[in-house]
Design a protein around this motif. Structure first.
Motif, PDB file in Angstrom:
ATOM      1  N   SER A   1      45.587  37.877  29.587  1.00  0.00           N
ATOM      2  CA  SER A   1      45.774  36.943  29.947  1.00  0.00           C
ATOM      3  C   SER A   1      44.645  35.846  29.261  1.00  0.00           C
ATOM      4  O   SER A   1      44.362  34.721  28.718  1.00  0.00           O
ATOM      5  N   PHE A   2      42.900  36.896  29.066  1.00  0.00           N
ATOM      6  CA  PHE A   2      42.315  35.923  29.047  1.00  0.00           C
ATOM      7  C   PHE A   2      41.908  35.997  26.910  1.00  0.00           C
ATOM      8  O   PHE A   2      41.124  35.343  27.104  1.00  0.00           O
ATOM      9  N   THR A   3      42.502  36.910  26.239  1.00  0.00           N
ATOM     10  CA  THR A   3      42.818  36.974  25.433  1.00  0.00           C
ATOM     11  C   THR A   3      43.508  35.258  24.567  1.00  0.00           C
ATOM     12  O   THR A   3      43.072  34.775  23.643  1.00  0.00           O
ATOM     13  N   LEU A   4      45.091  35.643  25.532  1.00  0.00           N
ATOM     14  CA  LEU A   4      45.346  34.498  25.186  1.00  0.00           C
ATOM     15  C   LEU A   4      44.902  33.344  25.890  1.00  0.00           C
ATOM     16  O   LEU A   4      44.767  31.799  24.753  1.00  0.00           O
TER      17      LEU A   4
ATOM     18  N   THR B   1      32.347  29.417  21.624  1.00  0.00           N
ATOM     19  CA  THR B   1      33.383  30.288  21.860  1.00  0.00           C
ATOM     20  C   THR B   1      32.251  31.010  23.676  1.00  0.00           C
ATOM     21  O   THR B   1      33.348  31.558  24.469  1.00  0.00           O
ATOM     22  N   ILE B   2      30.800  30.662  24.214  1.00  0.00           N
ATOM     23  CA  ILE B   2      30.604  30.860  24.943  1.00  0.00           C
ATOM     24  C   ILE B   2      31.038  30.204  26.620  1.00  0.00           C
ATOM     25  O   ILE B   2      32.016  30.166  27.553  1.00  0.00           O
ATOM     26  N   ALA B   3      31.611  28.941  25.971  1.00  0.00           N
ATOM     27  CA  ALA B   3      32.047  27.730  27.023  1.00  0.00           C
ATOM     28  C   ALA B   3      33.648  27.541  27.440  1.00  0.00           C
ATOM     29  O   ALA B   3      34.154  27.710  28.119  1.00  0.00           O
ATOM     30  N   ALA B   4      34.092  28.452  26.059  1.00  0.00           N
ATOM     31  CA  ALA B   4      35.846  29.360  26.178  1.00  0.00           C
ATOM     32  C   ALA B   4      35.586  29.777  26.988  1.00  0.00           C
ATOM     33  O   ALA B   4      36.527  30.030  28.016  1.00  0.00           O
ATOM     34  N   VAL B   5      35.135  31.110  26.740  1.00  0.00           N
ATOM     35  CA  VAL B   5      34.945  32.313  27.803  1.00  0.00           C
ATOM     36  C   VAL B   5      34.414  31.477  29.227  1.00  0.00           C
ATOM     37  O   VAL B   5      35.053  32.062  30.442  1.00  0.00           O
TER      38      VAL B   5
ATOM     39  N   ILE C   1      47.176  49.283  34.767  1.00  0.00           N
ATOM     40  CA  ILE C   1      48.587  47.975  34.526  1.00  0.00           C
ATOM     41  C   ILE C   1      47.260  46.624  34.620  1.00  0.00           C
ATOM     42  O   ILE C   1      47.617  45.664  34.088  1.00  0.00           O
ATOM     43  N   GLY C   2      47.014  46.416  36.159  1.00  0.00           N
ATOM     44  CA  GLY C   2      45.738  44.880  36.638  1.00  0.00           C
ATOM     45  C   GLY C   2      45.335  44.832  35.139  1.00  0.00           C
ATOM     46  O   GLY C   2      44.886  43.511  35.113  1.00  0.00           O
ATOM     47  N   GLY C   3      44.564  46.050  34.437  1.00  0.00           N
ATOM     48  CA  GLY C   3      43.409  45.495  34.114  1.00  0.00           C
ATOM     49  C   GLY C   3      44.649  45.008  32.187  1.00  0.00           C
ATOM     50  O   GLY C   3      43.718  43.916  31.722  1.00  0.00           O
ATOM     51  N   ALA C   4      45.175  46.088  32.143  1.00  0.00           N
ATOM     52  CA  ALA C   4      45.917  44.873  30.332  1.00  0.00           C
ATOM     53  C   ALA C   4      46.016  44.040  31.332  1.00  0.00           C
ATOM     54  O   ALA C   4      45.973  42.982  29.880  1.00  0.00           O
ATOM     55  N   SER C   5      47.256  43.545  31.859  1.00  0.00           N
ATOM     56  CA  SER C   5      47.121  42.449  32.499  1.00  0.00           C
ATOM     57  C   SER C   5      45.852  41.517  32.323  1.00  0.00           C
ATOM     58  O   SER C   5      46.539  40.105  31.752  1.00  0.00           O
ATOM     59  N   ALA C   6      45.126  42.045  33.045  1.00  0.00           N
ATOM     60  CA  ALA C   6      44.145  40.621  32.842  1.00  0.00           C
ATOM     61  C   ALA C   6      43.118  40.498  31.834  1.00  0.00           C
ATOM     62  O   ALA C   6      43.322  39.026  30.561  1.00  0.00           O
ATOM     63  N   ALA C   7      43.542  41.170  30.474  1.00  0.00           N
ATOM     64  CA  ALA C   7      43.014  41.179  29.284  1.00  0.00           C
ATOM     65  C   ALA C   7      44.123  40.585  28.543  1.00  0.00           C
ATOM     66  O   ALA C   7      42.999  39.691  28.017  1.00  0.00           O
TER      67      ALA C   7
END
Length: 190
Positions: A40-43, A147-151, A32-38
């Motif tokens: 959040s990161f995607t947004l 893109t790298i800077a955004a990450v 659940i934590g990994g899915a939530s982090a994914a």
């Protein structure tokens, strides 16, 4: 198709090992934590991608991309002599290279696909040019690694663009080595 199988197997194996190496509660919490982090990161990344895609659109409408295309034309004609006879192929190659220079891989992809399809239509004599396009697109010199800077920004970097000198050096070296190897292997395989 292969990627679907690979990801499915990886998911099943990781779930299997998670269940047997930790308690089911810990495995469920990690899932659940990994899915939530994914999500959040995607947004967070989506916002940066939208911003830089808008910047690319503004550069296209302002004529900056055409100016960059004219600047790159002599070099691209030498790299793609057969393709340079077709204006639509060269426009797609130029758009692809310009987007990659600005670090906009997501904006470069459709132009790269159009260029590859155009080169493929030229047939057997242009197969080396198709290989050079793939190398140039994959290794791509990036002036602005957006893109790298955004990450990096999404992951809390204090200065997301402080990697620019390293990106410039590594991308120039990777393109030079990639194009040299493409040229060498084209001669070896003849």
């Amino acid at each position: 198709m292969f990627l679907n199988y690979f990801l499915t197997i990886a998911l099943l194996l990781s779930t299997f090992f998670a269940l047997f190496s930790a308690s089911p509660t810990e495995a469920g919490n990690a899932l659940i934590g990994g899915a939530s982090a994914a999500v959040s990161f995607t947004l967070e990344l989506l916002g940066a991608v939208c911003l830089w895609s808008a910047v690319m659109e503004l550069l296209e409408r302002s004529g900056a991309v055409k100016a960059l295309t004219r600047l790159l034309a002599p070099l691209l004609r030498r790299l793609f002599p057969l393709s340079s006879r077709d204006g639509s192929i060269m426009a797609a190659i130029s758009e692809n290279v310009s987007a990659n220079l600005l670090g906009l891989g997501n904006a470069a992809t459709p132009a790269g696909i159009r260029a590859a399809q155009g080169i493929a239509r030229l047939g057997e004599p242009a197969k080396d040019e198709l290989c050079r396009l793939v190398v140039l697109n994959t290794a791509s010199i990036q002036l602005i690694p957006s893109t790298i800077a955004a990450v990096r920004a999404a992951n809390g970097a204090a200065s997301a663009f402080d990697i620019m000198p390293a990106v410039w050096f590594s991308s120039v070296v990777s393109v030079a080595v990639g194009l040299a190897m493409a040229k060498l292997l084209a001669r070896v395989w003849r």
